[in-house]
Scaffold this active site. Structure first.
Site, PDB file in Angstrom:
ATOM      1  N   SER A 285       0.804  -1.114   0.150  1.00  0.00           N
ATOM      2  CA  SER A 285      -0.043   0.058  -0.101  1.00  0.00           C
ATOM      3  C   SER A 285       0.763   1.190   0.049  1.00  0.00           C
ATOM      4  CB  SER A 285      -0.898  -0.025   1.059  1.00  0.00           C
ATOM      5  OG  SER A 285      -0.339  -0.093   2.328  1.00  0.00           O
TER       6      SER A 285
ATOM      7  N   GLY B 256      -0.409   4.666   0.154  1.00  0.00           N
ATOM      8  CA  GLY B 256      -1.242   5.953   0.322  1.00  0.00           C
ATOM      9  C   GLY B 256      -1.838   6.492  -0.972  1.00  0.00           C
TER      10      GLY B 256
ATOM     11  N   GLY C 291      -1.716   4.743  -3.890  1.00  0.00           N
ATOM     12  CA  GLY C 291      -2.616   3.680  -4.352  1.00  0.00           C
ATOM     13  C   GLY C 291      -1.698   2.270  -3.901  1.00  0.00           C
TER      14      GLY C 291
ATOM     15  N   GLY D  96      -5.602   0.521   5.708  1.00  0.00           N
ATOM     16  CA  GLY D  96      -4.803  -0.928   5.592  1.00  0.00           C
ATOM     17  C   GLY D  96      -5.503  -2.084   5.523  1.00  0.00           C
ATOM     18  N   ASP D  97      -6.419  -1.795   6.760  1.00  0.00           N
ATOM     19  CA  ASP D  97      -7.046  -3.205   7.237  1.00  0.00           C
ATOM     20  C   ASP D  97      -8.209  -3.335   6.048  1.00  0.00           C
ATOM     21  OD1 ASP D  97      -5.632  -3.276   9.622  1.00  0.00           O
ATOM     22  OD2 ASP D  97      -6.783  -1.934  10.471  1.00  0.00           O
TER      23      ASP D  97
END
Length: 315
Positions: free
Chosen positions: A221, A223, A226, A252-253
């Site tokens: 990831s 931010g 993408g 993120g989860d």
């Protein structure tokens, strides 16, 4: 297939909207939120919004643990707990409206002894079977940094798909046990490889060098850039839609949950990444640790741009 998440160090997430922080002065919140916290819990919450059944395994302690249990009853179906002494931790997020800054303070959590830990891990692994087991987040005092590596190995040995999202030693040791999927962010991958990765191109360049770990999928990831996904042969880059950012907690989860959902549904790899970035973008639009709105996903999915990267051009 069975899907389960493990949260060894859950929390109550308290979010305060404030105008600005002023040193040595009391500030008053304009709004306050209380949400169930912990990475695995957030993954399960996101999976439920994607209509993918998952069992949540976690640890509760003390009066704050009872409060967390009540919160979980509103968000999840039939979670599995063990109860220990001490108090479930409280995490705090401050959203400063004047600057748009976000401040986070994470609690420590209660001591988790070996006997109770072993019972929980055995139950978790047995439930996963040949399904998918998500191990993610920090660990409380008393739990060693090799715990995720052990779980990944046990799930792999019984034919399951371990998914790892961790940082530091938990990540470094965990990847050596060959998870099915690893989802580091840029900083976590930089710590793993020992060098800066300033943009999506450098991330795409380093991932093929990690094939020695024997991991089926890497998803990094990035931010606002993408995410990049690598399956050992091909690289994809998904660029997110432009959305207003209210809080990055849980983004993120949400991405992990979407990846798990995509593989469970046997979607095309590019579409799995598209869903992951759309869910993450939808989450940053929400206050506190609230997750994406499922009704907004069709719109967000259309705005995610997924391209194949030719790894032969990467350095």
């Amino acid at each position: 297939m069975p899907i389960a998440t493990l949260t060894l160090n859950p929390a109550i997430d308290v979010t305060y909207d404030i105008d600005r922080l002023i040193p040595d002065y009391k500030v008053h919140a304009a709004a306050t939120r209380y949400d169930p916290g912990g990475n695995g819990i957030n993954v399960s919450r996101a999976l439920k919004r994607l209509q993918v059944p998952a069992r949540t395994f976690c640890v509760l302690a003390g009066e704050t643990g009872l409060f967390l249990e009540r919160l979980l009853q509103r968000h999840l179906d039939d979670p599995a707990y063990i109860r220990i002494a001490g108090e479930t931790r409280i995490n705090c997020t401050l959203l400063e409206q004047a600057s748009g800054s976000q401040y986070e303070v994470s609690g420590i959590g209660p001591h988790l002894g070996t006997d109770r830990l072993d019972d929980l891990l055995d139950t978790f692994v047995d439930y996963v079977g040949e399904g998918c087991g998500v191990v993610t987040g920090s660990v409380p005092p008393g739990v060693g940094p090799d715990v995720y590596a052990q779980l990944v190995g046990r799930i792999r040995a019984q034919g399951g798909r371990p998914v790892l999202d961790a940082h530091g030693e938990l990540l470094r040791l965990g990847v050596q046990a060959h998870p099915f999927l690893v989802k580091p962010n840029r900083y976590e991958l930089e710590q793993l490889v020992g060098r800066p990765l300033p943009d999506a191109d450098t991330v795409a360049g380093v991932l093929p060098q990690l094939k020695e770990y024997g991991i089926n999928y890497w998803c990094v990831s990035l931010g606002g850039e993408g995410a990049v996904l690598f399956d050992g042969h091909r690289l994809w880059h998904a660029r997110p839609p432009r959305v207003p950012v209210r809080s990055t907690v849980g983004a993120g989860d949400s991405m992990v949950a979407a990846l798990v959902a995509g593989f469970a549904r046997e979607m095309d790899t590019a579409e799995i990444l598209r869903l992951a970035v759309a869910c993450s973008a939808g989450t940053v639009m929400q206050p506190g640790t609230e997750l994406f709105d499922p009704e907004r996903l069709p719109e967000l999915l259309q705005q995610v741009e997924v391209t194949v990267i030719d790894k032969r051009t990467r350095r």
